[in-house]
Design an enzyme around this catalytic site. Structure first.
Site, PDB file in Angstrom:
ATOM      1  N   GLY A 106     -27.581 -56.430  58.467  1.00  0.00           N
ATOM      2  CA  GLY A 106     -28.642 -56.841  59.383  1.00  0.00           C
ATOM      3  C   GLY A 106     -29.603 -57.842  58.787  1.00  0.00           C
ATOM      4  O   GLY A 106     -30.265 -58.574  59.497  1.00  0.00           O
ATOM      5  N   GLN A 107     -29.699 -57.878  57.459  1.00  0.00           N
ATOM      6  CA  GLN A 107     -30.693 -58.730  56.814  1.00  0.00           C
ATOM      7  C   GLN A 107     -30.013 -59.899  56.102  1.00  0.00           C
ATOM      8  O   GLN A 107     -28.855 -59.790  55.677  1.00  0.00           O
ATOM      9  CB  GLN A 107     -31.500 -57.913  55.815  1.00  0.00           C
ATOM     10  CG  GLN A 107     -32.270 -56.786  56.467  1.00  0.00           C
ATOM     11  CD  GLN A 107     -33.238 -56.143  55.502  1.00  0.00           C
ATOM     12  OE1 GLN A 107     -34.336 -56.629  55.318  1.00  0.00           O
ATOM     13  NE2 GLN A 107     -32.829 -55.064  54.873  1.00  0.00           N
ATOM     14  N   MET A 137     -24.924 -51.004  62.028  1.00  0.00           N
ATOM     15  CA  MET A 137     -25.774 -49.845  61.741  1.00  0.00           C
ATOM     16  C   MET A 137     -25.220 -48.515  62.249  1.00  0.00           C
ATOM     17  O   MET A 137     -25.615 -47.461  61.768  1.00  0.00           O
ATOM     18  CB  MET A 137     -27.172 -50.061  62.333  1.00  0.00           C
ATOM     19  CG  MET A 137     -27.964 -51.139  61.635  1.00  0.00           C
ATOM     20  SD  MET A 137     -28.099 -50.877  59.871  1.00  0.00           S
ATOM     21  CE  MET A 137     -27.141 -52.239  59.259  1.00  0.00           C
ATOM     22  N   CYS A 168     -30.571 -49.820  55.830  1.00  0.00           N
ATOM     23  CA  CYS A 168     -29.639 -50.525  56.713  1.00  0.00           C
ATOM     24  C   CYS A 168     -28.197 -50.588  56.229  1.00  0.00           C
ATOM     25  O   CYS A 168     -27.310 -50.640  57.075  1.00  0.00           O
ATOM     26  CB  CYS A 168     -30.177 -51.901  57.092  1.00  0.00           C
ATOM     27  SG  CYS A 168     -30.017 -53.181  55.870  1.00  0.00           S
ATOM     28  N   MET A 169     -27.935 -50.665  54.924  1.00  0.00           N
ATOM     29  CA  MET A 169     -26.516 -50.764  54.564  1.00  0.00           C
ATOM     30  C   MET A 169     -26.126 -49.981  53.314  1.00  0.00           C
ATOM     31  O   MET A 169     -25.053 -50.204  52.775  1.00  0.00           O
ATOM     32  CB  MET A 169     -26.029 -52.204  54.467  1.00  0.00           C
ATOM     33  CG  MET A 169     -26.986 -53.230  53.939  1.00  0.00           C
ATOM     34  SD  MET A 169     -27.784 -52.890  52.369  1.00  0.00           S
ATOM     35  CE  MET A 169     -26.518 -52.484  51.290  1.00  0.00           C
ATOM     36  N   LYS A 198     -32.421 -66.764  68.402  1.00  0.00           N
ATOM     37  CA  LYS A 198     -33.388 -66.581  67.315  1.00  0.00           C
ATOM     38  C   LYS A 198     -33.295 -67.754  66.337  1.00  0.00           C
ATOM     39  O   LYS A 198     -34.294 -68.321  65.915  1.00  0.00           O
ATOM     40  CB  LYS A 198     -33.125 -65.268  66.575  1.00  0.00           C
ATOM     41  CG  LYS A 198     -33.479 -64.042  67.368  1.00  0.00           C
ATOM     42  CD  LYS A 198     -33.404 -62.780  66.539  1.00  0.00           C
ATOM     43  CE  LYS A 198     -32.006 -62.418  66.099  1.00  0.00           C
ATOM     44  NZ  LYS A 198     -31.078 -62.065  67.171  1.00  0.00           N
TER      45      LYS A 198
END
Ligand code: SF4
Lengths: 814, 84
Positions: A400-401, A363, A170-171, A85
Site C-alpha cells: 500500500g505504501q 491488505m 500493512c505488509m 491520485k
C-alpha cells in the site's frame, strides 16, 4: 497574447503526451507536438508519492513550484498511465496549512514556535536521559535513505532495536509469508506477470480502487482481445467485482479454508506426486498443534512466539494429504460460503497446464490474525499446482505504501531486522553490521525491539517501557487500531513525550509535545522501492516551505547533537561519529551535513545508499550503484553487473535463465531455502475462527479499507480540492436489508459501535461498495471520522500485524 | 482553467462513432491523432470540473476507456483546503 501562446503551447505538450499513449511514435507525428522541456518548465522524473504500485511520473517545475505532471512513458510500471491520485500528486505540496516551523507544546492544544537548535537540544536531552526508553516509529513512506539513517541511528547509535515502521500495519504478514516459504522476503515474480496471466484471482482485494494502474494494465489486455478469466474472492462487492467473471463472497477469515479447498482438490488430482513437487518443495506445518475445533483456536501468547517457529515443523507428503483431506469443497462451502462448484472450478483452472494462474492480494490476507498462514497458503497452492516460475503464473503480494518494500523491508527498519533484511537475532549478521558500520563488537543488541503494537502499548502506559517516541512520515494517531488504547491514552501519561516530524497538522501532531516541519516528496532527494522489487530515484526539484527540512537531516542532526554531548554509543570503534565514515569526502574530511546549510553541499542520499547497498548482497537483493538509478526509470533487484559493465535487473527469481543466482541445470533453485536444500515449502495451515466474531450483542462484521480518491489517512489527498470534493467524508456501507431492519436510508446517521469505541457515520446503501448482509464497511481516510476508534488490535503471532479487516460491531440509529 | 489530456478508446460501431462526434462538437475538447480505435484529446476545464473530466468521458456510451495522460496545473490556483 503571450498568455494565449503559452496556453496553446501547454495544450500541444498535453496532446503529445496523450498521442504517445495511444500508439508509440505517434507523439512525434502529432501535429505541433511539443518536445519535453520546451514549455518553459523543468521536467524531472520521480515515482508517484502515493501507493506501492510505484508509477513513474514526470513533474514540471517553474519558479520553485511544481506546476505540471505527466505520467512517465518510460516507466514500465505504468507505461504512461496514472490514476486520479497520481494526476494530482503535484498539488499535495501546497496545502495552506503546511508546517513551516518547529513547534513546542506549551499547554493543551497550544504551541509556540522555537528554533531548530532548541528543538534538536530538546530531543537530544530527552534521549540522552533514557536512551533505552526511546523508540522511533518510522514508515513505508520513509525514503530508502531516511529509513537507513533512522535505522542506523537506533540500532548502531543507541544500541537497541526499538524502531518499527507503520509497514507493520500493512505488509508484515506478506514478509513473514515469503520468509516462511522461501527463506527470504519479497515477491518472486513481478508486474510483468499481469501481462501474461490467463487467470487472475484477487484474494480479498479491490485493485480497481487501490491499485488502479495495475488493474488497468490487465483490463487493457482484455480490451485488446486477450482472454483473462478474472475471479474476485471478496468480502464485499467492489468496483473490481464489476469487472470479474466470477465473484464469490467468503466469510471473514475463511480465505484459509478456500485455499485449503483448492489444495485438497489438487491433491485428489494427484499433484502431490508431480515431479516439480517432489524435486523442489518440502511440506511444512505450524509448530503449535491445532485445536480439534476451529471455533476454539489454540490460545497461544503471540509475544511468546519465537522467530524460529516461523519455519514450522516438517511433515511428509502423506501427512500433508491426510491433513488437507477434510477440506472437501462441500466442507469449505460450509465454512466460507463459497460454492463448492466454484472451488472445483478454481482447482480445475489451477490444474490446467494451458492456463497461467496469477493470484494477487494486498491488505485482505495481510491485515489478518492468520496473515502469515494465509500468505503462505497462497504461495503453496501455486507450488502444488505448478502455477509458479513461468511468466504469468505465481503469487504476488501488493503493497500500500510507496516504499514499504524499499525501506521497511529492504532497509530493515523493523525491530527484528538489520539492513538487507537480515534478522538481528543472528550473531553472524550482527557481527557483519558492526563491521560495515565500524562499531565496537557487541554494540548491536541481540534482542528484538518493540514491534508497533507493543511500542504504543508501552508508550500509553504510565509505567510502560517506552517514554519517548519520535514519529516520522506517518500518522499513527489515525492509523493504529484500537485508538483509545494505543494512542489516546497518551493524554493520561503526562511524562510521556511525543515527537512528530510531519508536513501537515494531523491526528498525531494533535497530541505531540514537539512538532518538526518536514520537507516533502520532491522538496528533497529520495529513493523508493515498490511492490515488485523496483528501486526508483529522484532529485529535489523545489525548495521546502519556511523552515521545513528533510527527515534524513533531522535524524542526522539529532545524532550529531548526541555525539557532541559525549554520548558514547554515537561513536564508532574509532571514536568518530557513527555517520562520519558514511559521509566522508574522498579526501578524508567529513562534510558538516548535520548543519542544514551544508546538508545539500554533498549528496547525502548517494553516500548513505552506497553504504547500505553492501548489506543487500547477503540475501541476493543486490542493488546497483546510486548513479545507475539516476539514469534508469527504476530497476528490480537483484541488479547484477554484466561483463560489459552494464547493470541488469531481475524479473523472476529462483528460475534458471531469469535469476542470475540460479545454478545452470537447476531449473528452479530456492537458494535461501529454510530447509537448506534449495527447496521452498508447501504449507498446511488449518482454518481457525478469528478472535472476535459477531454475536448477539455485536451482530455485524466490520471491515475497513481505502477509497480510490484518498491515500491512507488523507493527510495529503484531503488537501487536494478535487480529490476532497470527489470523496469529502467517510461513510458506512450497509446492506439494504440491514438498513431496512434499522430503519435507515442513505445519508442517515448511525452509530457503529464495538467493544472498544464508537463512531457516528452517514449510511451509504448500494454505494461505492456493497457489503453482504451482516457486514459493514468504513474507509479510514477521514481524520474527523476515525474508524480506528472501533477496530481491534489483535494481531498475527508471527508478523505482529493487526487485523483491521474484521471485528464485531453493532449499529444503532444516531 | 486546467489543461488535461486523455487517451480515449472507443467501442466498435455506431456507439463509438457517436462518442467521437459528441467529443468533436464539445468546445472544451481538442481532438488529436487517431490510432485504430484510440484517440488522443485535450480538454480545458475549469478548476472545479477538472476531476470530473475523466469520469465524464467514461459516461459517453461509446467510450470504453479514458486514460489521463497529462495535467497542467499552471493556471490552477494552487491553494488546498485544510482538513482541520
Ligand atoms: S496512486 Fe498508485 S496507482 Fe495511482 S498513480 Fe500513484 S502509484 Fe500509480
Amino acid at each position: 497574447m503571450i498568455q494565449l501562446e503559452r496556453r496553446d503551447f501547454l495544450k500541444m505538450s498535453a496532446m503529445a503526451a496523450a498521442a504517445a499513449m495511444i500508439a508509440p511514435g505517434t507523439a512525434a507525428a502529432a501535429e505541433g507536438a511539443a518536445p519535453a522541456g520546451g514549455d518553459g518548465l523543468t521536467w524531472s522524473k520521480a515515482p508517484c508519492r502515493f501507493c506501492g504500485t510505484g508509477c513513474g511520473v514526470l513533474l514540471g517545475a517553474k519558479d520553485g513550484k511544481v506546476v505540471a505532471m505527466q505520467a512517465d512513458k518510460e516507466a514500465d510500471v505504468n507505461k504512461g498511465l496514472c490514476c486520479m491520485k497520481g494526476y494530482h500528486v503535484g498539488l499535495i505540496l501546497y496545502g495552506q496549512d503546511r508546517l513551516t516551523r518547529p513547534l513546542k507544546r506549551v499547554a493543551e492544544g497550544k504551541y509556540e514556535a522555537i528554533s531548530w537548535d532548541e528543538a534538536l537540544t530538546i530531543i537530544a536531552e530527552r534521549i540522552k536521559a533514557k536512551p533505552g526508553k526511546f523508540a522511533l516509529y518510522g514508515s513505508g513512506q520513509h525514503t530508502i535513505v531516511e529509513g537507513y539513517i533512522a535505522n542506523k541511528f537506533v540500532k548502531a547509535g543507541l544500541g537497541h532495536n526499538h524502531i518499527d515502521p507503520n509497514a507493520r500495519l500493512c505488509m508484515a504478514s506478506a514478509a513473514t509469508g515469503y520468509n516462511a516459504t522461501y527463506g527470504v522476503d519479497e515477491p518472486t515474480g513481478c508486474y510483468d506477470d499481469l501481462d501474461h496471466c490467463t487467470v487472475l484471482i484477487s484474494w480479498g482485494n479491490n485493485p480497481a480502487e487501490q491499485h488502479p494502474v495495475l488493474f488497468s494494465r490487465v483490463m487493457d489486455r482484455r480490451l485488446k482481445g486477450d482472454k483473462i478469466h478474472f475471479i474476485d474472492l471478496a468480502t464485499r462487492r467492489t468496483r473490481s467485482s464489476e469487472q470479474a467473471d466470477e465473484v464469490h463472497f467468503f466469510a471473514p477469515n475463511s480465505d484459509l479454508a478456500v485455499a485449503n479447498g483448492i489444495a485438497h482438490l489438487l491433491v485428489k488430482k494427484g499433484f502431490i506426486d508431480k515431479e516439480w513437487v517432489q524435486k523442489h518443495f518440502n511440506f511444512r506445518k505450524r509448530v503449535a498443534e491445532y485445536a480439534k475445533d476451529p471455533a476454539k483456536p489454540v490460545d497461544f501468547d503471540p509475544e511468546a512466539i519465537k522467530p524460529q517457529n516461523l519455519t514450522g515443523a516438517p511433515m511428509t507428503a502423506a501427512e500433508y494429504a491426510k491433513a488437507i483431506e477434510e477440506y472437501t469443497p462441500e466442507h469449505v462451502e460450509k465454512i466460507s460460503g463459497v460454492p463448492a462448484d466454484a472451488i472445483r472450478r478454481m482447482a480445475d483452472l489451477f490444474a490446467d497446464p494451458s492456463q497461467k494462474v496469477l493470484s494477487w492480494w494486498c491488505m485482505g490476507p495481510n491485515q489478518h490474525t492468520r496473515g502469515t498462514a494465509m500468505n503462505s497458503l497462497l504461495h503453496s497452492i501455486h507450488h502444488l499446482a505448478g502455477q509458479w516460475g513461468k511468466p504469468g503464473c505465481g503469487s504476488l503480494s501488493l503493497t500500500g505504501q510507496p516504499s514499504a518494500c524499499g525501506t521497511a523491508r529492504e532497509v530493515g527498519t523493523f525491530c527484528h531486522l538489520l539492513p538487507g533484511h537480515l534478522p538481528v537475532i543472528n550473531p553472524k549478521y550482527r557481527e557483519l553490521a558492526e563491521e560495515y558500520w565500524s562499531l565496537p563488537k557487541g554494540r548491536i543488541s541481540d534482542k528484538i525491539g518493540f514491534h508497533t503494537v507493543k511500542m504504543w502499548e508501552e508508550f500509553c502506559k504510565p509505567d510502560g517501557a517506552v517514554d519517548t517516541i519520535w514519529v516520522q512520515v506517518t500518522n499513527p494517531g489515525q492509523t493504529l487500531p484500537n485508538q483509545k488504547k494505543l494512542f489516546l491514552k497518551k493524554k493520561e501519561c503526562p511524562d510521556k513525550f511525543l515527537i512528530v516530524s510531519d508536513v501537515y497538522p494531523t491526528a498525531t501532531t494533535a497530541l505531540a509535545d514537539l512538532i518538526l516541519p518536514s520537507a516533502m516528496y520532491v522538496e528533497k532527494n529520495g529513493m523508493y522501492g515498490n511492490a515488485e522489487r523496483k528501486t526508483q530515484q529522484w532529485f529535489k526539484m523545489v525548495p521546502p516551505p519556511g523552515e521545513a527540512r528533510d527527515d534524513a537531516w533531522q535524524t542526522l542532526a539529532v545524532s550529531r547533537r548526541l555525539f557532541d554531548m559525549g554520548v558514547e554509543t554515537m561513536k564508532d570503534k574509532d571514536g568518530e561519529w557513527i555517520f562520519a565514515k558514511t559521509l566522508k569526502n574522498p579526501d578524508g574530511s567529513v562534510p558538516e551535513a548535520w548543519k542544514w546549510e551544508s546538508y545539500y553541499s554533498i549528496n547525502v542520499d548517494e553516500r548513505c545508499f552506497e553504504e547500505f547497498r553492501r548489506f543487500t548482497r547477503l540475501k541476493h537483493k543486490d542493488l546497483a550503484p546510486y548513479q545507475v538509478y539516476v539514469k534508469a526509470h527504476g530497476l528490480r533487484w537483484p541488479v547484477v553487473q554484466q561483463p560489459d559493465g552494464s547493470w541488469k535487473e531481475t524479473l523472476w527469481r529462483f528460475v534458471e535463465g531469469k535469476d542470475p543466482y540460479v545454478k545452470p541445470g537447476a531449473g528452479w533453485q530456492f537458494y535461501h531455502s529454510n530447509s537448506k536444500d534449495d527447496r521452498a515449502f508447501i504449507w498446511f495451515h488449518q482454518y481457525e475462527q478469528p478472535p472476535e466474531m459477531p454475536d448477539a450483542a455485536y451482530p455485524f462484521w466490520l471491515c475497513t479499507g481505502r477509497v480510490i480518491e484518498h491515500w491512507h489517512s488523507g493527510t495529503m489527498t484531503m488537501r487536494v480540492p478535487p480529490l476532497r470534493r470527489s470523496m469529502p467524508h467517510a461513510y458506512v456501507e450497509v446492506h439494504p436489508d440491514d438498513a431496512a431492519a434499522l430503519g435507515v436510508k442513505s445519508g442517515d446517521q448511525v452509530v457503529v459501535e464495538s467493544r472498544r469505541g464508537e463512531l457516528k457515520l452517514p449510511v451509504w446503501i448500494n454505494g461505492r461498495g456493497k457489503p453482504p448482509k451482516g457486514t459493514v464497511f468504513v474507509p479510514f481516510f477521514d481524520e474527523r471520522l476515525q474508524i480506528n476508534l472501533v477496530t481491534l488490535d489483535a494481531h498475527d503471532p508471527f508478523s505482529k500485524q493487526p487485523d483491521f479487516k474484521k471485528c464485531a460491531v453493532r449499529l444503532r440509529r444516531a | 482553467m486546467a489543461i488535461c489530456s486523455f487517451a480515449v478508446q472507443f467501442a466498435p460501431g455506431t456507439a463509438g462513432d457517436d462518442a467521437r462526434f459528441t467529443l468533436g462538437s464539445d468546445p472544451r475538447v481538442t481532438l488529436g491523432p487517431v490510432a485504430g480505435d484510440r484517440l488522443a484529446l485535450v480538454m480545458e476545464v475549469p478548476d472545479d470540473e477538472g476531476e470530473a473530466a475523466g469520469e465524464w468521458l467514461l459516461t459517453l456510451p461509446g467510450v470504453l476507456r479514458a486514460t489521463l495522460a497529462s495535467a497542467y496545473y499552471t493556471d490552477l490556483p494552487i491553494t488546498a483546503c485544510p482538513t482541520r
